[in-house]
Design a protein around this motif. Structure first.
Motif, PDB file in Angstrom:
ATOM      1  N   GLN A   1      -7.479 -19.972  10.640  1.00 42.86           N
ATOM      2  CA  GLN A   1      -8.483 -19.024  11.120  1.00 42.86           C
ATOM      3  C   GLN A   1      -9.739 -19.782  11.547  1.00 42.86           C
ATOM      4  OE1 GLN A   1      -7.795 -16.647   7.387  1.00 42.86           O
ATOM      5  NE2 GLN A   1      -8.355 -14.943   8.729  1.00 42.86           N
TER       6      GLN A   1
ATOM      7  N   TYR B   1      -6.483 -12.666  20.399  1.00 44.89           N
ATOM      8  CA  TYR B   1      -6.072 -12.298  19.052  1.00 44.89           C
ATOM      9  C   TYR B   1      -7.186 -11.497  18.374  1.00 44.89           C
ATOM     10  CZ  TYR B   1      -1.938 -15.359  19.122  1.00 44.89           C
ATOM     11  OH  TYR B   1      -0.726 -15.931  19.408  1.00 44.89           O
ATOM     12  N   PRO B   2      -6.857 -10.701  17.343  1.00 47.77           N
ATOM     13  CA  PRO B   2      -7.881  -9.883  16.675  1.00 47.77           C
ATOM     14  C   PRO B   2      -9.030 -10.739  16.146  1.00 47.77           C
ATOM     15  CG  PRO B   2      -5.682  -9.257  15.951  1.00 47.77           C
ATOM     16  CD  PRO B   2      -5.517 -10.502  16.768  1.00 47.77           C
TER      17      PRO B   2
ATOM     18  N   GLN C   1     -16.412  -5.073   5.797  1.00 45.35           N
ATOM     19  CA  GLN C   1     -15.114  -4.831   6.433  1.00 45.35           C
ATOM     20  C   GLN C   1     -14.597  -6.109   7.090  1.00 45.35           C
ATOM     21  OE1 GLN C   1     -15.212  -1.856   9.514  1.00 45.35           O
ATOM     22  NE2 GLN C   1     -13.128  -2.260  10.180  1.00 45.35           N
TER      23      GLN C   1
ATOM     24  N   ARG D   1     -13.427  -8.616   4.453  1.00 47.42           N
ATOM     25  CA  ARG D   1     -12.115  -8.273   3.896  1.00 47.42           C
ATOM     26  C   ARG D   1     -10.998  -8.576   4.900  1.00 47.42           C
ATOM     27  NH1 ARG D   1     -15.094  -3.951   1.553  1.00 47.42           N
ATOM     28  NH2 ARG D   1     -14.678  -2.634   3.370  1.00 47.42           N
ATOM     29  N   GLN D   2     -11.247  -8.262   6.164  1.00 45.10           N
ATOM     30  CA  GLN D   2     -10.228  -8.530   7.190  1.00 45.10           C
ATOM     31  C   GLN D   2      -9.925 -10.021   7.287  1.00 45.10           C
ATOM     32  OE1 GLN D   2     -12.284  -6.567  10.476  1.00 45.10           O
ATOM     33  NE2 GLN D   2     -10.624  -5.068  10.622  1.00 45.10           N
TER      34      GLN D   2
ATOM     35  N   ASP E   1      -7.966 -11.167   4.198  1.00 45.88           N
ATOM     36  CA  ASP E   1      -6.577 -10.704   4.227  1.00 45.88           C
ATOM     37  C   ASP E   1      -5.790 -11.276   5.414  1.00 45.88           C
ATOM     38  OD1 ASP E   1      -7.127  -9.192   1.993  1.00 45.88           O
ATOM     39  OD2 ASP E   1      -7.512  -7.346   3.117  1.00 45.88           O
ATOM     40  N   GLN E   2      -6.427 -12.125   6.212  1.00 47.90           N
ATOM     41  CA  GLN E   2      -5.833 -12.734   7.402  1.00 47.90           C
ATOM     42  C   GLN E   2      -5.400 -11.687   8.436  1.00 47.90           C
ATOM     43  OE1 GLN E   2      -3.014 -16.027   6.391  1.00 47.90           O
ATOM     44  NE2 GLN E   2      -4.913 -17.155   6.644  1.00 47.90           N
ATOM     45  N   ASP E   3      -6.158 -10.596   8.486  1.00 48.14           N
ATOM     46  CA  ASP E   3      -5.904  -9.567   9.492  1.00 48.14           C
ATOM     47  C   ASP E   3      -6.564  -9.897  10.823  1.00 48.14           C
ATOM     48  OD1 ASP E   3      -4.413  -8.043   7.724  1.00 48.14           O
ATOM     49  OD2 ASP E   3      -6.156  -6.913   7.020  1.00 48.14           O
ATOM     50  N   ILE E   4      -7.515 -10.811  10.823  1.00 48.59           N
ATOM     51  CA  ILE E   4      -8.151 -11.250  12.062  1.00 48.59           C
ATOM     52  C   ILE E   4      -8.058 -12.766  12.151  1.00 48.59           C
ATOM     53  CG2 ILE E   4      -9.710  -9.282  12.315  1.00 48.59           C
ATOM     54  CD1 ILE E   4     -11.942 -10.907  11.085  1.00 48.59           C
TER      55      ILE E   4
END
Length: 684
Positions: free
Chosen positions: A451, A471-472, A487, A490-491, A494-497
């Motif tokens: 990341q 990518y996000p 937010q 947390r993202q 959690d490796q959401d972005i």
């Protein structure tokens, strides 16, 4: 004729079309440049025309003169770049005079100018589908640079060194177009280092049972920097300056001391940080981890002081706050209770041009407060001070001033590659997108995707870059509300972005476990980064529990700056930062800073103002400063006037204060007054 021909070391010949360029070389110098034409005879090819060039004119000479030069040469060298048929013709001509030529690899560009420049496997530079000499390659590179923009000497030297190293001109010029070949962009690598430190088993610590049990549940032994702190008197109440790289565990040093002292009845803990975003994160972390042992509150500004059930609880066991938030409490006379431990995170902010004097003043005023509590309350032993930083240029001097034991740990948990490439502003987002995608598509041996943190110089640019990433991703800066920042945090966790794009907000330590840091610019706002800021920011790349290595990319726009007041250009600053030495931590004071801190010290310390001023890192001429305060009607004797109290509680410098006062007297609209103050800040 022979008497006129000089002996030469090398006769260099290069075939060019229907003629040959001939250059006699003696002692490394070309005697002249000439042209030779051959004609076919019954005896084979023979010299037909020989012309010596003098500038733009040519002097015909007898063809036999060439033969004389050939016979008086120690060696004859025929360029390999000569066409095969021409080479055969020339060698046949020489054999008719019992002479021989050796075919050598030479630089075609030099040969076209009649220069003899042999090249070897070690010296040849590839260009398109041929090889040229190093001098010609450097000239070609300089020509390319003239089209790109004026590079400083350091940047050009770096490219020239890289050219000689990789021996490929095309690959180097591609760097000027945003090429991301990591073998080319890599400037250097900061190796992982491990100091041999005997770590302290947690079971050997003499801590309050609550803290002891908490640590034993988490690990068997302290990390090296924590062990060093214990060995240097952490649990004996000694003040400490802890200097260690990001992610080495230094934050826990302050936490151990503060919780142990609080639970042992020695006062509450203050944990102070430079930014609201960081205070919010620490507050949440401490509440989750230590909430069963202590009450945790947060203090980030004047708005938290409202008597309507605001979030700040001065009676809490642990106060997490910003520098200005706690300083405001002192300036307004708030009772913070008995403070047993003060942790100052990112203490290198003492050297910040805008805020350093305020941190200097805060430390001094807090020490005055805790000293006063010791005198007033029997049994209260005062506070232990723990200062934390990843980057200090003069740690011994700073520790001496702070009267603290120095705990310095040099380990870097993972290696960090540092890369440089060149791009204009329009190309940077495209390159950043490629870097983010490439990194996120990789997984470390510990199972984490890569990341990225992208640092840029404005909130607007944060959103602009984030929108262009495939990518996000998310923008992250102080202009976002608390909920949005949480937010994003947390993202990322959690490796959401794949990336966050931020201003300086993340540099100070908000916990984003990034494997890669990309510098979109080397400016923060309208000022160039200092070496200390740069090191702090690149130190966010690579975490030992997540990544095998960190990567840092500097995207450099040649000849660029971001404001008319900025000296130097981005490419010049880049190599200063990469090669620079850490600046010493010193507090910078101009007249306004001197007046502001003296007013705050009068407000908190009264008649002790000179003692407070003398205790600060920056030098303050107390007598002159008090004279200014009286002149401005900010103090009456050694008491702040109502005007002075208003100025100090709002952290106003004199110029801003008088801008507001004059606007009020004129009856200006409040929004206009605020705009005038903002304009002053921009001009500063």
């Amino acid at each position: 004729m022979s008497q006129q021909v000089q002996r030469v070391d090398t006769l260099f010949v290069h075939g060019l079309g229907d003629e040959y360029l001939v250059a006699p070389i003696r002692d490394g110098d070309r005697l002249f440049r000439s042209r030779l034409e051959l004609s076919e005879t019954t005896a084979g090819p023979r010299p037909a025309k020989f012309r010596i060039q003098d500038g733009s004119s040519e002097e015909p000479r007898p063809p036999d003169e060439f033969v004389d030069y050939a016979r008086r040469s120690r060696r004859i060298r025929l360029s390999q770049q000569t066409a095969k048929a021409a080479r055969s013709e020339f060698k046949e001509m020489l054999s008719g005079y019992q002479l021989e030529a050796t075919v050598v690899r030479t630089c075609r560009l030099c040969a076209n100018r009649g220069r003899y420049a042999p090249i070897t496997e070690e010296t040849a530079i590839k260009r398109d589908h041929e090889y040229i000499c190093q001098d010609c390659a450097i000239r070609e590179l300089e020509r390319e640079l003239s089209f790109t923009g004026q590079l400083t000497g350091a940047a050009q030297d770096r490219l020239e060194d890289l050219l000689l190293e990789v021996q490929d001109l095309d690959r180097i010029t591609n760097l000027l177009e945003g090429n991301l070949d990591s073998d080319l962009t890599k400037f250097d690598e900061i190796s992982a280092t491990t100091d041999e430190i005997d770590t302290v088993p947690v079971s050997d610590l003499d801590l309050h049972p609550g803290v002891q049990g908490l640590l034993e549940d988490r690990f068997d032994s302290l990390l090296p920097v924590q062990s060093l702190a214990v060995e240097n008197g952490l649990l004996d109440g000694d003040d400490q300056l802890v200097v260690s790289a990001t992610a080495t565990g230094k934050t826990l040093v302050g936490e151990i001391a503060g919780l142990h002292r609080h639970l042992s009845g020695k006062g509450k803990m203050l944990f102070l940080v430079p930014l609201v975003a960081l205070a919010n994160q620490k507050h949440e972390d401490f509440r989750d981890e230590y909430g069963h042992l202590a009450d945790v509150t947060i203090r980030v500004g004047a708005s938290r002081l409202r008597d309507d059930g605001g979030r700040f609880d001065p009676d809490a066991d642990v106060i997490v706050g910003t520098y200005e938030g706690v300083d405001h409490a002192l300036r307004t006379g708030r009772n913070l209770g008995d403070i047993g431990t003060v942790v100052i995170d990112e203490v290198h902010n003492l050297q910040d041009d805008d805020r350093g004097h305020r941190l200097d003043g805060l430390i001094t005023r807090l020490k005055h407060y805790t000293d006063g509590r010791s005198e007033d309350r029997e049994g209260y032993g005062g506070a232990q001070w723990v200062y934390l930083s990843a980057t200090v240029g003069n740690p011994s001097h700073l520790a001496e001033h702070l009267e603290a034991n120095l705990v310095e740990f040099e380990e870097r948990p993972v290696p960090i590659e540092r890369h440089v490439t060149f791009a204009d502003e329009g190309e940077k987002a495209r390159i950043e997108d490629k870097l983010v995608r490439r990194e996120f598509d990789q997984e470390s041996s510990l199972g984490y995707q890569g990341q990225t943190i992208v640092f840029t110089n404005s909130r607007r640019r944060c959103h602009e870059i984030s929108r262009k990433l495939e990518y996000p991703s998310a923008a992250y800066h102080a202009g976002l509300d608390y909920g949005k920042r949480k937010q994003v945090e947390r993202q990322f966790a959690d490796q959401d972005i794949a990336a966050v794009v931020t201003t300086a907000a993340l540099a100070a330590g908000v916990d984003f476990p990034a494997s890669q840091v990309v510098f979109d610019t080397l400016a923060m706002g309208i000022e160039w980064l200092s070496v200390q800021e740069f090191e702090q920011m690149l130190g966010r790349a690579g975490r030992p529990d997540y990544h095998d290595r960190g990567k840092v990319y500097l995207l450099i726009e040649p000849d660029a700056s971001y404001h008319g007041s900025m000296e130097a250009t981005e490419d010049e600053i880049a190599f200063k930062l990469l090669k620079g030495e850490m600046e010493d931590v010193v507090a910078h004071y101009d007249e306004d800073a001197t007046v502001e801190e003296t007013l705050a010290n009068v407000t908190v310390g009264g008649t002790a103002v000179k003692r407070l001023n003398d205790r600060m890192l920056g030098e303050i001429p107390t007598k002159q400063a008090l004279g200014r305060l009286i002149e401005y009607d900010f103090i009456d004797g050694l008491e702040p006037t109502p005007r002075g109290r208003a100025v100090t509680r709002h952290f106003l410098d004199p110029e801003s204060a008088f801008t507001i006062i004059e606007g009020v007297h004129r009856g200006d609209d409040p929004f206009d007054i605020v705009a005038d103050v903002e304009l002053l800040d921009e001009q500063d």
